[in-house]
Design an enzyme around this catalytic site. Structure first.
Site, short mmCIF file in Angstrom:
data_model
loop_
_atom_site.label_atom_id
_atom_site.label_comp_id
_atom_site.label_asym_id
_atom_site.label_seq_id
_atom_site.Cartn_x
_atom_site.Cartn_y
_atom_site.Cartn_z
N ASN A 90 -9.46 19.36 34.13
CA ASN A 90 -8.21 18.73 33.72
C ASN A 90 -7.10 19.08 34.70
OD1 ASN A 90 -9.02 17.89 30.87
ND2 ASN A 90 -9.37 20.09 30.77
N HIS A 92 15.74 32.98 36.27
CA HIS A 92 15.85 32.00 35.18
C HIS A 92 17.31 31.80 34.77
CE1 HIS A 92 14.98 29.75 31.62
NE2 HIS A 92 15.04 30.75 30.76
N HIS A 102 19.25 36.72 27.53
CA HIS A 102 19.06 36.09 28.83
C HIS A 102 20.17 36.52 29.80
CE1 HIS A 102 16.40 33.45 26.46
NE2 HIS A 102 15.82 33.16 27.60
N ASP A 108 9.86 35.46 31.28
CA ASP A 108 11.15 35.08 31.89
C ASP A 108 11.47 36.09 32.99
OD1 ASP A 108 11.52 33.17 29.88
OD2 ASP A 108 13.15 34.23 28.89
N HIS A 162 8.28 27.64 30.76
CA HIS A 162 8.68 28.40 29.56
C HIS A 162 8.01 27.82 28.32
CE1 HIS A 162 11.77 30.70 31.81
NE2 HIS A 162 11.61 29.67 32.62
N HIS A 190 5.10 33.34 27.32
CA HIS A 190 5.49 33.25 28.74
C HIS A 190 6.45 34.36 29.14
CE1 HIS A 190 8.95 31.06 26.96
NE2 HIS A 190 9.61 31.52 27.98
MN MN Z 1 11.75 31.48 28.73
#
Ligand code: MN
Length: 257
Positions: A62, A79, A207, A75, A69, A73
């Protein structure tokens, strides 16, 4: 016997267990949904190239369509604007990818209040009981949210006021970023920040502050309930996407039984 020979025997014999903390990756894996006017990622999708047919008589394969994200996952600093001069996902220090972890269980609090925000005092109370946060390691934040990960609506828990999922207070995010020796924060929710984080100050504090400090995030973890509070070795394996802001990752934990 060498340390690694001993470890290999302990894994083979079961005294060290490998726990898979990764959500399966499929077209039904929940993905983040940002409000207007922000752009959104795509769901994961397989596109068949051939399956033992005229397109390839003896083989099946495939192409994959995915965001960086999506699902479980990693970061990395680039980011976020605050970390834009930091490393991309192909350059994550290897000692971040194989590192000790501690597990802080606030699932009872999150069950009472979906908008629960972890505070500095609560982390300090935990360290008073269990010892310091690991130098260069991970804080894994259990909220029980992995039980919802099979269903996008249940997982995002959104209403007209946005998503309601647990996270970390801005003050605690700043403290974790600037005052503790951890390399990153791992969560069970769709992102490291709370569902209501667009309205916090700063917006998306985990973040903003952790990535801005050169640290990392890990999301959509599961099976944290089967880990002890301390004594966990975490193995994180993102794809080395050159210039990438993150990557789906297989995340495993080694635990002594
Ligand atoms: Mn993320």
């Amino acid at each position: 016997m060498s340390l690694l020979d001993e470890l290999g025997q302990a894994i083979a014999g079961g005294t060290v267990e490998i726990v898979d903390l990764t959500a399966p990756l499929s077209s039904s894996t929940p993905v983040l949904r940002l409000p207007e006017p922000f752009a959104n990622t795509i769901p994961f999708r397989l596109e068949e190239i051939s399956r033992y047919d005229e397109r390839g008589p003896r083989w099946y394969w495939n192409d994959i369509h995915t965001g960086e994200h999506t699902g479980t996952h990693l970061d990395v600093p680039v980011h976020w604007l605050s970390g834009k001069d930091g490393h991309d996902v192909s350059r994550v220090p290897l000692k971040t990818l194989v590192a000790p972890a501690v597990v802080l269980d606030f699932s009872a609090r999150a069950a009472e209040d979906a908008d629960f925000l972890l505070s500095v005092d609560e982390v300090r109370a935990w360290t008073a009981e269990h010892g310091p946060l690991p130098d260069g390691g991970w804080l894994l934040y259990r909220t029980g949210w992995d039980a919802r990960s099979g269903d996008q609506e249940d997982f995002l828990n959104a209403d007209e006021t946005g998503s309601h999922t647990p996270g970390v207070s801005p003050e605690c995010a700043r403290w974790l970023a600037e005052e503790t020796p951890i390399t990153g924060l791992g969560v069970e929710t769709v992102g490291t920040d709370a569902g209501q984080a667009p309205g916090l100050d700063p917006m998306f504090p985990c973040h903003e502050l952790l990535l801005g400090a050169g640290k990392h995030g890990l999301t959509q973890l599961r099976n944290l309930a089967s880990l002890p509070p301390t004594g966990v070795l975490l193995l994180v394996s993102p794809l080395p996407i050159v210039g990438g802001s993150g990557s789906p990752a297989r995340v495993l934990a080694l635990v002594e039984r």
